[in-house]
Design a protein around this motif. Structure first.
Motif, PDB file in Angstrom:
ATOM      1  N   LEU A 176       0.831  -1.202   0.000  1.00 43.81           N
ATOM      2  CA  LEU A 176       0.000   0.000   0.000  1.00 43.81           C
ATOM      3  C   LEU A 176       0.869   1.257   0.000  1.00 43.81           C
ATOM      4  N   LEU A 177       1.868   1.294   0.866  1.00 35.20           N
ATOM      5  CA  LEU A 177       2.726   2.464   0.980  1.00 35.20           C
ATOM      6  C   LEU A 177       3.498   2.736  -0.305  1.00 35.20           C
ATOM      7  N   LEU A 178       4.052   1.691  -0.893  1.00 38.29           N
ATOM      8  CA  LEU A 178       4.859   1.872  -2.104  1.00 38.29           C
ATOM      9  C   LEU A 178       3.995   2.222  -3.315  1.00 38.29           C
ATOM     10  N   ASP A 179       2.836   1.590  -3.438  1.00 35.95           N
ATOM     11  CA  ASP A 179       1.959   1.917  -4.565  1.00 35.95           C
ATOM     12  C   ASP A 179       1.429   3.345  -4.445  1.00 35.95           C
ATOM     13  N   LEU A 180       1.071   3.727  -3.223  1.00 37.73           N
ATOM     14  CA  LEU A 180       0.625   5.098  -3.001  1.00 37.73           C
ATOM     15  C   LEU A 180       1.752   6.086  -3.301  1.00 37.73           C
ATOM     16  N   SER A 181       2.950   5.760  -2.812  1.00 40.64           N
ATOM     17  CA  SER A 181       4.091   6.674  -2.949  1.00 40.64           C
ATOM     18  C   SER A 181       4.514   6.879  -4.394  1.00 40.64           C
ATOM     19  N   LYS A 182       4.448   5.825  -5.203  1.00 43.39           N
ATOM     20  CA  LYS A 182       4.899   6.002  -6.583  1.00 43.39           C
ATOM     21  C   LYS A 182       3.992   6.971  -7.335  1.00 43.39           C
ATOM     22  N   GLY A 183       2.692   6.939  -7.029  1.00 45.46           N
ATOM     23  CA  GLY A 183       1.791   7.904  -7.655  1.00 45.46           C
ATOM     24  C   GLY A 183       2.006   9.306  -7.134  1.00 45.46           C
ATOM     25  N   LEU A 184       2.116   9.443  -5.817  1.00 46.08           N
ATOM     26  CA  LEU A 184       2.304  10.754  -5.202  1.00 46.08           C
ATOM     27  C   LEU A 184       3.623  11.389  -5.624  1.00 46.08           C
ATOM     28  N   VAL A 185       4.708  10.641  -5.504  1.00 45.29           N
ATOM     29  CA  VAL A 185       6.032  11.196  -5.810  1.00 45.29           C
ATOM     30  C   VAL A 185       6.133  11.596  -7.272  1.00 45.29           C
ATOM     31  N   TRP A 186       5.619  10.736  -8.170  1.00 45.15           N
ATOM     32  CA  TRP A 186       5.740  11.081  -9.583  1.00 45.15           C
ATOM     33  C   TRP A 186       4.921  12.319  -9.933  1.00 45.15           C
ATOM     34  N   MET A 187       3.752  12.463  -9.343  1.00 47.23           N
ATOM     35  CA  MET A 187       2.955  13.655  -9.607  1.00 47.23           C
ATOM     36  C   MET A 187       3.647  14.912  -9.094  1.00 47.23           C
ATOM     37  N   LEU A 188       4.264  14.826  -7.926  1.00 44.00           N
ATOM     38  CA  LEU A 188       4.965  15.994  -7.381  1.00 44.00           C
ATOM     39  C   LEU A 188       6.194  16.340  -8.214  1.00 44.00           C
ATOM     40  N   VAL A 189       6.919  15.313  -8.640  1.00 48.35           N
ATOM     41  CA  VAL A 189       8.077  15.535  -9.510  1.00 48.35           C
ATOM     42  C   VAL A 189       7.626  16.165 -10.822  1.00 48.35           C
ATOM     43  N   SER A 190       6.541  15.658 -11.376  1.00 47.11           N
ATOM     44  CA  SER A 190       6.036  16.175 -12.648  1.00 47.11           C
ATOM     45  C   SER A 190       5.584  17.621 -12.513  1.00 47.11           C
ATOM     46  N   ARG A 191       4.908  17.931 -11.419  1.00 44.98           N
ATOM     47  CA  ARG A 191       4.446  19.298 -11.183  1.00 44.98           C
ATOM     48  C   ARG A 191       5.629  20.277 -11.199  1.00 44.98           C
ATOM     49  N   TRP A 192       6.665  19.944 -10.460  1.00 40.55           N
ATOM     50  CA  TRP A 192       7.830  20.818 -10.375  1.00 40.55           C
ATOM     51  C   TRP A 192       8.588  20.875 -11.707  1.00 40.55           C
TER      52      TRP A 192
END
Length: 227
Positions: free
Chosen positions: A62-78
């Motif tokens: 759960l943590l890793l699947d959630l994190s890959k979506g969150l982190v990639w979206m934040l990286v993409s935003r920046w």
């Protein structure tokens, strides 16, 4: 092709590849020496990993699947803002074309997980990665989706029921928070993909055959339980 379109495409591809990483399968093999594709529901998501391997593996998935979506979206935003918009903060509002760029990346996150390029285009059902990506897209949307999931899943213990309605609510939350129609369209497609991935669960819910969630390992390897 404009710089924004170019970099949006680049980060969509990155989202597909990163969010396609099958953490549930990797963790189940590492922690339980189990190929979750061959037990329980056959799904690589949190629910089947928790049932087939245990709470720890399920929580890590759960943590890793959630994190890959969150982190990639934040990286993409920046990165998209820096590379395509010169870091113009005024352009980062979700009601601008930048919002559409991010919702396209959001869609790619979901598709990567559901149609993993590493598993011959099979994968999970997109709930954890979708929640993480929604937080990265615009955090109030993620909170709204989580609320829908908890309200339905906790009292009924049907993870699939909460998941389907949470996914279906995504475009509605986007509309509530002022996303324009063109930006909502990719999110609506993502919602359809997630609901489609739960089609067997929906069928079992309708026929009252869906299993309620528990952490106990399944004793029936081929049982098509909820995922």
């Amino acid at each position: 092709m404009s710089e924004l379109a170019l970099w949006t495409g680049v980060f969509m591809l990155g989202a597909y590849l990163v969010c396609g990483i099958p953490f549930g399968l990797i963790l189940a093999v590492a922690m339980g020496h189990v190929d979750v594709r061959t037990v329980g529901s056959g799904n690589i998501g949190t629910t089947n990993v928790a049932r087939s391997v245990g709470k720890g593996a399920g929580a890590a998935t759960l943590l890793l699947d959630l994190s890959k979506g969150l982190v990639w979206m934040l990286v993409s935003r920046w990165a998209i803002a820096s590379l395509a918009l010169g870091g113009d903060v005024s352009a980062l509002d979700h009601s601008t074309v930048f919002g559409t760029s991010l919702t396209l990346v959001f869609l790619a996150c979901i598709c990567g997980h559901v149609f993993s390029p590493y598993l011959r285009f099979h994968g999970g059902k997109g709930i954890a990665v979708g929640f993480g990506a929604a937080l990265g897209l615009y955090w109030p949307i993620g909170v709204g989706v989580l609320a829908i999931f908890l309200v339905l899943a906790i009292p009924t213990r049907y993870v699939s029921l909460g998941s389907v309605f949470a996914a279906a609510s995504l475009p509605l939350w986007c509309a509530v928070f002022g996303f324009p129609a063109i930006s909502i369209a990719p999110v609506a497609v993502a919602a359809v993909v997630v609901v489609w991935s739960h089609r067997e669960n929906v069928r079992r819910l309708v026929s009252h055959e869906e299993r309620k969630f528990s952490f106990h390992k399944s004793e029936k390897p081929n049982d098509k339980e909820d995922r």
